[in-house]
Each structure stands twice: as structure tokens, then as C-alpha cells.
Design a protein around this motif. Structure first.
Motif, PDB file in Angstrom:
ATOM      1  N   SER A  10      13.005 -24.374 -11.865  1.00 16.91           N
ATOM      2  CA  SER A  10      14.168 -23.773 -11.189  1.00 16.91           C
ATOM      3  C   SER A  10      13.763 -22.616 -10.286  1.00 16.91           C
ATOM      4  O   SER A  10      14.556 -22.134  -9.480  1.00 16.91           O
ATOM      5  CB  SER A  10      15.188 -23.286 -12.230  1.00 16.91           C
ATOM      6  N   SER A  11      12.540 -22.157 -10.415  1.00 19.15           N
ATOM      7  CA  SER A  11      12.058 -21.038  -9.607  1.00 19.15           C
ATOM      8  C   SER A  11      11.313 -21.557  -8.393  1.00 19.15           C
ATOM      9  O   SER A  11      10.595 -22.556  -8.463  1.00 19.15           O
ATOM     10  CB  SER A  11      11.147 -20.137 -10.442  1.00 19.15           C
ATOM     11  N   GLY A  12      11.488 -20.857  -7.275  1.00 16.59           N
ATOM     12  CA  GLY A  12      10.776 -21.248  -6.079  1.00 16.59           C
ATOM     13  C   GLY A  12       9.363 -20.735  -6.017  1.00 16.59           C
ATOM     14  O   GLY A  12       8.611 -21.080  -5.098  1.00 16.59           O
ATOM     15  N   THR A  13       8.974 -19.885  -6.983  1.00 15.70           N
ATOM     16  CA  THR A  13       7.623 -19.326  -7.006  1.00 15.70           C
ATOM     17  C   THR A  13       6.888 -19.868  -8.224  1.00 15.70           C
ATOM     18  O   THR A  13       7.362 -19.743  -9.351  1.00 15.70           O
ATOM     19  CB  THR A  13       7.665 -17.793  -7.055  1.00 15.70           C
ATOM     20  N   ARG A  14       5.771 -20.486  -7.987  1.00 17.68           N
ATOM     21  CA  ARG A  14       4.955 -21.044  -9.078  1.00 17.68           C
ATOM     22  C   ARG A  14       3.589 -20.357  -9.070  1.00 17.68           C
ATOM     23  O   ARG A  14       3.007 -20.124  -7.999  1.00 17.68           O
ATOM     24  CB  ARG A  14       4.724 -22.549  -8.890  1.00 17.68           C
ATOM     25  N   VAL A  15       3.066 -20.068 -10.260  1.00 22.20           N
ATOM     26  CA  VAL A  15       1.706 -19.553 -10.402  1.00 22.20           C
ATOM     27  C   VAL A  15       0.901 -20.636 -11.120  1.00 22.20           C
ATOM     28  O   VAL A  15       1.218 -21.000 -12.260  1.00 22.20           O
ATOM     29  CB  VAL A  15       1.657 -18.232 -11.186  1.00 22.20           C
ATOM     30  N   VAL A  16      -0.113 -21.176 -10.447  1.00 23.17           N
ATOM     31  CA  VAL A  16      -0.913 -22.259 -11.021  1.00 23.17           C
ATOM     32  C   VAL A  16      -2.378 -21.830 -11.074  1.00 23.17           C
ATOM     33  O   VAL A  16      -2.814 -20.937 -10.325  1.00 23.17           O
ATOM     34  CB  VAL A  16      -0.778 -23.556 -10.197  1.00 23.17           C
ATOM     35  N   GLU A  17      -3.123 -22.457 -11.966  1.00 24.48           N
ATOM     36  CA  GLU A  17      -4.562 -22.208 -12.099  1.00 24.48           C
ATOM     37  C   GLU A  17      -5.320 -23.404 -11.546  1.00 24.48           C
ATOM     38  O   GLU A  17      -5.038 -24.554 -11.904  1.00 24.48           O
ATOM     39  CB  GLU A  17      -4.943 -21.978 -13.568  1.00 24.48           C
ATOM     40  N   LEU A  18      -6.300 -23.135 -10.705  1.00 25.99           N
ATOM     41  CA  LEU A  18      -7.080 -24.190 -10.061  1.00 25.99           C
ATOM     42  C   LEU A  18      -8.562 -23.886 -10.201  1.00 25.99           C
ATOM     43  O   LEU A  18      -8.970 -22.717 -10.249  1.00 25.99           O
ATOM     44  CB  LEU A  18      -6.721 -24.297  -8.576  1.00 25.99           C
ATOM     45  N   GLY A  19      -9.366 -24.949 -10.236  1.00 28.78           N
ATOM     46  CA  GLY A  19     -10.798 -24.768 -10.252  1.00 28.78           C
ATOM     47  C   GLY A  19     -11.327 -24.452  -8.867  1.00 28.78           C
ATOM     48  O   GLY A  19     -10.637 -24.664  -7.847  1.00 28.78           O
ATOM     49  N   PRO A  20     -12.537 -23.933  -8.757  1.00 23.14           N
ATOM     50  CA  PRO A  20     -13.087 -23.590  -7.445  1.00 23.14           C
ATOM     51  C   PRO A  20     -13.270 -24.827  -6.577  1.00 23.14           C
ATOM     52  O   PRO A  20     -13.608 -25.897  -7.067  1.00 23.14           O
ATOM     53  CB  PRO A  20     -14.422 -22.920  -7.794  1.00 23.14           C
ATOM     54  N   GLY A  21     -13.041 -24.659  -5.273  1.00 18.93           N
ATOM     55  CA  GLY A  21     -13.211 -25.761  -4.337  1.00 18.93           C
ATOM     56  C   GLY A  21     -12.019 -25.881  -3.406  1.00 18.93           C
ATOM     57  O   GLY A  21     -11.206 -24.973  -3.256  1.00 18.93           O
ATOM     58  N   VAL A  22     -11.920 -27.049  -2.748  1.00 20.45           N
ATOM     59  CA  VAL A  22     -10.843 -27.328  -1.781  1.00 20.45           C
ATOM     60  C   VAL A  22      -9.733 -28.101  -2.497  1.00 20.45           C
ATOM     61  O   VAL A  22     -10.013 -29.076  -3.202  1.00 20.45           O
ATOM     62  CB  VAL A  22     -11.379 -28.132  -0.587  1.00 20.45           C
ATOM     63  N   HIS A  23      -8.475 -27.666  -2.310  1.00 20.38           N
ATOM     64  CA  HIS A  23      -7.327 -28.325  -2.932  1.00 20.38           C
ATOM     65  C   HIS A  23      -6.254 -28.576  -1.875  1.00 20.38           C
ATOM     66  O   HIS A  23      -6.107 -27.819  -0.913  1.00 20.38           O
ATOM     67  CB  HIS A  23      -6.745 -27.467  -4.065  1.00 20.38           C
ATOM     68  N   ARG A  24      -5.495 -29.665  -2.104  1.00 21.93           N
ATOM     69  CA  ARG A  24      -4.379 -30.003  -1.221  1.00 21.93           C
ATOM     70  C   ARG A  24      -3.088 -29.651  -1.938  1.00 21.93           C
ATOM     71  O   ARG A  24      -2.808 -30.126  -3.033  1.00 21.93           O
ATOM     72  CB  ARG A  24      -4.389 -31.484  -0.878  1.00 21.93           C
ATOM     73  N   ILE A  25      -2.265 -28.782  -1.321  1.00 19.04           N
ATOM     74  CA  ILE A  25      -0.989 -28.355  -1.872  1.00 19.04           C
ATOM     75  C   ILE A  25       0.113 -28.986  -1.034  1.00 19.04           C
ATOM     76  O   ILE A  25       0.153 -28.814   0.198  1.00 19.04           O
ATOM     77  CB  ILE A  25      -0.835 -26.822  -1.857  1.00 19.04           C
ATOM     78  N   GLY A  26       1.013 -29.753  -1.677  1.00 19.57           N
ATOM     79  CA  GLY A  26       2.095 -30.414  -0.950  1.00 19.57           C
ATOM     80  C   GLY A  26       3.424 -30.236  -1.655  1.00 19.57           C
ATOM     81  O   GLY A  26       3.482 -29.900  -2.832  1.00 19.57           O
ATOM     82  N   ALA A  27       4.513 -30.484  -0.910  1.00 16.91           N
ATOM     83  CA  ALA A  27       5.861 -30.371  -1.473  1.00 16.91           C
ATOM     84  C   ALA A  27       6.761 -31.404  -0.804  1.00 16.91           C
ATOM     85  O   ALA A  27       6.601 -31.723   0.382  1.00 16.91           O
ATOM     86  CB  ALA A  27       6.424 -28.963  -1.284  1.00 16.91           C
ATOM     87  N   ARG A  28       7.718 -31.913  -1.613  1.00 13.66           N
ATOM     88  CA  ARG A  28       8.686 -32.886  -1.105  1.00 13.66           C
ATOM     89  C   ARG A  28      10.054 -32.550  -1.661  1.00 13.66           C
ATOM     90  O   ARG A  28      10.186 -32.065  -2.780  1.00 13.66           O
ATOM     91  CB  ARG A  28       8.307 -34.312  -1.508  1.00 13.66           C
ATOM     92  N   ALA A  29      11.088 -32.851  -0.878  1.00 10.73           N
ATOM     93  CA  ALA A  29      12.469 -32.649  -1.308  1.00 10.73           C
ATOM     94  C   ALA A  29      13.368 -33.581  -0.519  1.00 10.73           C
ATOM     95  O   ALA A  29      13.101 -33.881   0.659  1.00 10.73           O
ATOM     96  CB  ALA A  29      12.892 -31.187  -1.120  1.00 10.73           C
TER      97      ALA A  29
END
Length: 410
Positions: free
Chosen positions: A144-163
Motif C-alpha cells: 500500500s506504500s509507494g516507497t519500498r526499501v529492498v536489499e540487492l546484491g552487488p551488480g547491475v539490476h533492472r527495476i521496473g513497474a507496471r499498473a
């Protein structure tokens, strides 16, 4: 879950072979948990980590315990899914600590600490707030929150969103271990009345080659048969027999047992030993006696974890039937024992111990050990039924060495 002795009568060897043949069908029936674990390990070794995870999860459903979760963590780590690997280990520690020993718990906590040191925290701001978040192609639970805190490993990541009703968006970010200040903002624009062309499907970049840790293997279990040939030296003699030589004797035995886990097994031992001792008395050069012992006992066998070479040791005990016979103790000049060397027999208790090494060649067992037998002598009575002083004055001690060979069905 675990591994002397000489030739036995033909009837006993046939009985042992019959036992092995009866065990084969039972060994062929593999329980679902064990089958899923073995399939998972094979897939892991082929680097098919997603399929290996499916098999380990199936094994966990059959038997919820720490071992499948450990293997799931190894496969997730090989895919660089450090948060999922950490979650599997934390679940094992929280719910299944009773199936872990101290070493497993220490290893799990060390792995969690090592992987946490590699994680970076990324704050993701989504607009609209109910948009679905995708990281490296994997959908994250809605929030329900528009702000997310996530943990990721080192390297390149793709962040996407759909609605619904909005144009999907995505971007690439690069993080390093321990980073905390990275922020990503994804604002999805509303769709125009005419539907735009569908975005190309997102394909995450392939990860670099993964290390190949060894998954947890199943503890060996099963039956085994061992035969042995031994040399024995007695350290006690009949009190009436003067000046005995330091002669040795031989023994042959067979042991049939079951290995319950990596370090421990139990077996039943049947042994026959024969010792012939001559006298150093120059007046009776041909005088001697023989001690024949038939032993039946139950042993606990302890083994180190080595797959090819291992140290082994046993301790156990049981009952022995002893027969003492004297030869050429009387001559024209008199009796070497003064008439006290008479046939005797009886049943006594004994304690057995061994320590040695063993070679395991795909089930064929070869080994050497140093043995000791502590035996009571109170049950040995004169067969003529006459009263007299005890034949032996103390506990009998026999020391020796054995060569053994056998086969294991684990």
C-alpha cells in the motif's frame, strides 16, 4: 548412519549370503524425501539451479527439516539471489534448529553474515503507489506504500513497474556491497486513448558463472558384513603351568551389522580363537596347553566421515565358551604341574575393543586394526568335577592385530 576374523563354516557363510539377498529389494524402495533430495543434488551438480530448488522444496514438504532449506540456500546463492538464500537459512534456524547440530548452526549463521555484508539497500519510489514492482524480472508482493526499501546484491539490476491504465517503466541501476543511499524513482505516465505498442518483454542479463559449492549429502545408512583374521598374544596363563613361552595364536570371526548414521553402527560378532602355549622348562620340553575360545558379542562401531579412507573403532562384549587342554605335562620323571593341569572348560564374560583404519572402495571394505580382549576366568572349572585351586589367578588379557574384509550396502 556405519563399518575380526578368518574363515567360517560353510553353513554360516550361506546364511550371511541369504541375508544380503533379502536386503536388496528393501534397499531398492526409496522414500519420496530421499528421492527428491538425490534428484536435487544431481540437478545442482549439472548447474540447473532452478530445477534443483523445485526438488529441494518438494523434499521439504515431505519432511520439514533443515537439510532441504540448506540446499535451497546454496542454489539461490548460486543464482546470486542472496536475499532468498538468507531467508531460507533464517527459516532453518527459526523453525528447525532441533534437526541441526552445533556445526550446522554455526555454518548457517556465518553464511548469513557473509551474504548480508554483500547486500545494498535501495529505496524505490513508485507513482502511482499501487503499481506492481519488478526486480530483475521477478514480481514483488504488492504494498500500500509507494516507497519500498529492498536489499540487492552487488551488480547491475533492472527495476521496473507496471499498473493498469499506465505505461510501464523500467531502468537499470548498479549497486555495490554495503551501499545505503541509492534511490530510484519510477513515475508511470497514463496511457493515451490509443493503446501504445506493447513493450518488449523484459529479459534480465545473465549472471556471471556461479561457484560450485557442495550440497548437503544424505547420511549413509545400511547393512554390512565383515570377516577378519587375527593374531592374538595372551598375557595370562594357568597358574600351575610353569615358564610359558610368549607364543601367539590365531582367530577368525564374522560380523554382521547396520550403520545408522555417519559415525555409528551396531554389529553382532561370532569368533573362534585358538592359542597354543609351550613351556620353557628344560625338563618338560614337549609340555604345552591350548586355549580354545568361542565368542559371541554385540559391538558399537564408530567411524569418521571419510568416504574412501576412515578411522574406525569398536567397543563391545558378550559371552565366551573356553576349553583348556594340557599336553605332555607328565613324564617318567614326574608331572610339570604337580597334578594340577587337568582339562577345564566354562562360560565367561568378555569385553572387546579395536582401533584401526579402513578403505572403502564403492562398498568393498578393507582394513587393519589393533584389538584387545578382557575376559573373566572364574567360569572355567575342572571337567572332572574335583575341587581345587582356580585354574587362573586373574583376568585374562589377549592383545593382537586383525586384517578384515567385507562389503557395505550403504
Amino acid at each position: 548412519m556405519g563399518r575380526s576374523h578368518g574363515r567360517l563354516p560353510i553353513a554360516l557363510c550361506a546364511a550371511t549370503l541369504g541375508l544380503a539377498l533379502q536386503l536388496s529389494p528393501a534397499l531398492a524402495q526409496v522414500e519420496p524425501y530421499r528421492q527428491h533430495m538425490e534428484n536435487g543434488i544431481k540437478l545442482f551438480q549439472d548447474r540447473n539451479y532452478p530445477a534443483a530448488i523445485v526438488e529441494f522444496e518438494a523434499a521439504y514438504k515431505e519432511k520439514p527439516k533443515a537439510s532441504p532449506l540448506f540446499n535451497i540456500a546454496l542454489a539461490e546463492k548460486a543464482l546470486f539471489n542472496y536475499p532468498r538464500a538468507i531467508a531460507a537459512l533464517e527459516r532453518a534456524l527459526a523453525q528447525h534448529r532441533d534437526t541441526m547440530d552445533e556445526s550446522d548452526e554455526k555454518t548457517a549463521r556465518s553464511a548469513i553474515e557473509e551474504m548480508r555484508a554483500l547486500l545494498a539497500q535501495v529505496t524505490i519510489e513508485l507513482s502511482p503507489q499501487g503499481a506492481t514492482l519488478f526486480i530483475d524480472g521477478q514480481e514483488h508482493p504488492p504494498s500500500s506504500s509507494g516507497t519500498r526499501v529492498v536489499e540487492l546484491g552487488p551488480g547491475v539490476h533492472r527495476i521496473g513497474a507496471r499498473a493498469d491504465g499506465h505505461v510501464s517503466a523500467e531502468q537499470s541501476i548498479t549497486v555495490v556491497s554495503g551501499e545505503r543511499g541509492k534511490r530510484v524513482k519510477l513515475s508511470l505516465a497514463r496511457e493515451r486513448p490509443t493503446a501504445p505498442p506493447e513493450a518488449e518483454p523484459f529479459t534480465p542479463p545473465p549472471p556471471p558463472p556461479a561457484p560450485r559449492p557442495v550440497p548437503l549429502s544424505l547420511a549413509p545408512q545400511g547393512y554390512y558384513v565383515i570377516g577378519a583374521a587375527s593374531l592374538l598374544w595372551p598375557l595370562g596363563h594357568p597358574r600351575a603351568f610353569p615358564e610359558p613361552e610368549a607364543n601367539s595364536g590365531g582367530a577368525g570371526s564374522i560380523r554382521v551389522g547396520y550403520r545408522v548414521n555417519t559415525p555409528a553402527a551396531f554389529d553382532l560378532m561370532l569368533q573362534y580363537a585358538n592359542i597354543n602355549i609351550e613351556s620353557d622348562d628344560t625338563a618338560y620340553q614337549n609340555a604345552s596347553y591350548t586355549l580354545g575360545s568361542t565368542r559371541l558379542g554385540l559391538n558399537v562401531r564408530l567411524m569418521t566421515p571419510g568416504q574412501t579412507w576412515r578411522f574406525v573403532g569398536s567397543i563391545g562384549g558378550g559371552l565366551t565358551y573356553d576349553e583348556v587342554r594340557f599336553h605332555n605335562v607328565g613324564t617318567t620323571d614326574g608331572d610339570i604341574c604337580g597334578g594340577r593341569c587337568r582339562p577345564a572348560s566354562g562360560v565367561n564374560a568378555f569385553v572387546f575393543s579395536e582401533a584401526g583404519v579402513e578403505l572403502d572402495l564403492d562398498g568393498v571394505l578393507l582394513g587393519f586394526s589393533l584389538d584387545s580382549y578382557f575376559q573373566s576366568s572364574r567360569g572355567i572349572d575342572y571337567e572332572e568335577g574335583e575341587d581345587g585351586p582356580p585354574l587362573y589367578s586373574s583376568v585374562l588379557l589377549h592383545l593382537g592385530g586383525s586384517l578384515h574384509a567385507g562389503y557395505a550396502f550403504w
